[in-house]
Every structure is written in C-alpha cells, then in structure tokens.
Design an enzyme around this catalytic site. Structure first.
Site, short mmCIF file in Angstrom:
data_model
loop_
_atom_site.label_atom_id
_atom_site.label_comp_id
_atom_site.label_asym_id
_atom_site.label_seq_id
_atom_site.Cartn_x
_atom_site.Cartn_y
_atom_site.Cartn_z
N SER A 1 -9.19 60.79 72.22
CA SER A 1 -7.83 60.64 72.76
C SER A 1 -7.83 59.85 74.05
CB SER A 1 -7.20 62.00 73.08
OG SER A 1 -7.15 62.81 71.96
N HIS B 1 -5.03 60.08 65.87
CA HIS B 1 -6.43 59.70 65.62
C HIS B 1 -6.45 58.65 64.50
CE1 HIS B 1 -8.20 63.76 67.28
NE2 HIS B 1 -7.39 63.15 68.12
N ARG C 1 -13.29 60.48 64.00
CA ARG C 1 -14.04 61.70 64.32
C ARG C 1 -13.55 62.84 63.42
NH1 ARG C 1 -14.01 62.54 70.38
NH2 ARG C 1 -16.26 62.53 70.53
N THR C 2 -14.49 63.60 62.90
CA THR C 2 -14.14 64.85 62.20
C THR C 2 -14.44 65.99 63.16
OG1 THR C 2 -14.68 63.92 60.04
CG2 THR C 2 -14.63 66.31 60.19
N HIS C 3 -13.44 66.82 63.41
CA HIS C 3 -13.63 67.93 64.36
C HIS C 3 -14.18 69.17 63.64
CE1 HIS C 3 -10.94 65.40 66.80
NE2 HIS C 3 -11.51 65.99 67.83
N GLU D 1 -7.68 77.13 74.79
CA GLU D 1 -8.30 78.35 75.31
C GLU D 1 -7.24 79.25 75.96
OE1 GLU D 1 -9.15 75.16 76.36
OE2 GLU D 1 -10.58 75.05 74.70
N SER E 1 -14.86 68.95 70.91
CA SER E 1 -15.72 67.97 70.20
C SER E 1 -17.01 67.79 70.99
CB SER E 1 -14.97 66.64 70.06
OG SER E 1 -14.75 66.05 71.32
N ASN F 1 -5.27 67.21 80.84
CA ASN F 1 -4.48 68.33 81.39
C ASN F 1 -5.43 69.24 82.15
OD1 ASN F 1 -5.33 68.87 78.37
ND2 ASN F 1 -5.29 70.86 79.39
N1 HPA Z 1 -8.77 72.49 75.89
C1 HPA Z 1 -9.45 72.09 74.80
N2 HPA Z 1 -9.33 70.88 74.28
C2 HPA Z 1 -8.53 70.02 74.90
C3 HPA Z 1 -7.78 70.37 76.03
C4 HPA Z 1 -7.92 71.67 76.56
O1 HPA Z 1 -7.31 72.07 77.59
N3 HPA Z 1 -7.06 69.27 76.38
C5 HPA Z 1 -7.37 68.30 75.49
N4 HPA Z 1 -8.24 68.75 74.58
#
Ligand code: HPA
Length: 273
Positions: free
Chosen positions: A40, A72, A93-95, A194, A213, A236
């Site tokens: 991203s 993506h 990408r495969t997560h 989270e 990832s 963020n």
């Molecule tokens: N946590 C996990 N993955 C993420 C976050 C996050 O705060 N922001 C972008 N990908």
C-alpha cells in the site's frame, strides 16, 4: 483451476522455478537482479525506477492468484534500471490472512529468487507505535517479531535470521534520506486490525510497527539467500496510540497522499543498488 501450491505433494520450489521460467519467457529477460514487492502506497515507484520492459498479468504465472483487496494490483513488471540491472516488481502479494497457506504467501519471493534476484525489497503499509511518527512517514524495518505462529520453512530447515533486514541496505537507504527512522515490524495474522491491548503487547515486546505481511516473506527471502530491505509506510498510528478508530479507507488514503514522495524515495534507493 486449483493453485498447485495447495497440493502438499508438490514441491513449492519447483513451482517457483516454473514461474521464474514463465517470467523469463514472457518478459524476454533471462535473469533479474533485484525484486520488489510493492505494498500500500508504494506502487508508483515502479514507474519512476526505469523503463518497463514488460508487464504481465500475474494470474498467468504458475502459483499466483488474483489479490482479494481493493487497491492491490496483480501485475508482474520487468523494469530496466538506468544502471543496466533488471528489477522484477511483484504487484501481487498474497496475504497470510487470506487463508491459502504460507506457501502461497511467499511464492512471489521464491519466484523472484528463482528468477535470479539477489536483493529483495519488501514494502508495506503499516501501523506505527512510536508516538513521534505520523501517517505518511516511511520507515525502515530493522528486525521483526513474527506473531503468525507460522513459517514458510518446512521440515527441519534451520535458517539464521540475524541481520535479516540487511544493515548495509538500511545504511544505503539512509544515504538517500538521512532522516529515515527504523523499527521492529510485528506481523499479526489479521485481517482485523489489532486491539489497543495487542498494540501495547507488541510495544512491550520491542515492536514499533504493526502489520499483516512482510515477516513471512522476509524469512523465505533469507532461506533463498537474498539480502532483504524492508520499508514500511506508516499509514496510521496503531490502535490505541491514535485516539481515532482505524479504517481501511484511511490506510488507502494515507498511501495515496504519500505515494509520490515515498515512491520517489524508493526509486532513488533502487538506483543505488
Ligand atoms: N495494523 C496492521 N496492519 C496495518 C495497519 C495497522 O494499524 N495499518 C496498515 N496496515
């Protein structure tokens, strides 16, 4: 068509070899030097690095599949750098959270290694734990904590992960931007973000960046003998560090706002490799 990597009888390294041969055929480039996974916010770097020699739909290549996340893209590009080196850009990408198994997650990295790449650049969008960080800031990954309870290595494969995120490559990145901070990336399974308590746990464990990832991919890259450079865009502040709730829209928007700047940074780093 079922993905061959989901058949346990199949050796994933053989599928990577097959995929690399297909890429060589379709791009006309026999061997690549560098590979990048653009997460991203990082996609524009591909346009800035050099001349696109070929762009292929990743779903044509053995073991790859269409990405599930809006924003993506599923292309594989071969780029000729001004230095004469060849870069392979994996946009597909495969997560791990997709639930297709870890073989699928690391297939791009293994394919890149089979295609000749000795350096793997892994980028992502992630949450930041350091309160001094702000959304839109790129940071270097110095190490990771893998909380997926999984590994791409199968059987008794003992691989040293000291200096997994090459110090030399981090130093090189800082010759382009001396202000680049670094931190320990903590990979959670996701796809939920989270909880604030989990972010505090990651912090107490020594983490600075939270994401979904990269750690598993980095392990596979090291197994393949590649040098790894990891870069996170802080999209963020992580849950509870920021007073605001998280949203995927915010992650995408931060990526878009920072894209031109961080892509230029990455292209400059690649030019020095
Ligand atoms: N946590 C996990 N993955 C993420 C976050 C996050 O705060 N922001 C972008 N990908």
């Amino acid at each position: 068509m079922p993905n061959p990597l989901e058949d346990n009888e199949v050796n994933p390294m053989e599928i990577a070899r097959l995929a690399a041969d297909q890429i060589a055929d379709l791009t006309g480039v026999a061997s690549h030097d560098i590979a990048l996974t653009l997460g991203s916010g990082w996609a524009k770097a591909a346009d800035l690095m050099g001349e696109t020699v070929a762009s292929i739909d990743a779903t044509q290549i053995a073991g790859f599949s269409a990405p599930v996340v809006a924003g993506h893209v599923a292309t594989i590009r071969s780029i000729l750098l001004p230095s004469g080196k060849h870069a392979l850009v994996l946009g597909a990408r495969t997560h791990f959270y997709e639930g297709h198994g870890v073989r699928r997650v690391v297939h791009g990295v293994r394919t890149a290694a089979a295609a000749g790449a000795k350096t793997m650049i892994l980028t992502n969008g992630a949450g930041g734990i350091k309160p001094t960080w702000t959304a839109g800031q790129p940071v270097l990954i110095s190490d990771h904590i893998n909380l997926t309870a999984s590994s791409p290595l199968e059987g008794a494969t003992f691989i040293d992960l000291t200096d997994l995120y090459s110090r030399d490559l981090r130093d090189l990145a800082r010759t382009v931007d001396s202000t680049l901070d670094e931190g320990v990336y903590v990979q959670f399974r996701g796809p939920h973000y989270e909880t604030p308590a989990e972010v505090q746990m990651a912090k107490i464990m020594g983490g600075h960046i939270v994401g979904m990832s990269t750690a598993l991919e980095a392990i596979a890259a090291r197994q393949a003998g590649m040098k790894v450079l990891g870069l996170s865009l802080i999209t963020n502040l992580a849950a509870g560090i920021s007073p605001n709730p998280l949203s995927h829209a915010e992650v995408i928007e931060s990526g878009q706002l920072a894209e031109a700047r961080i892509s230029a940074l990455l292209a400059q780093i690649v030019a020095k490799l």
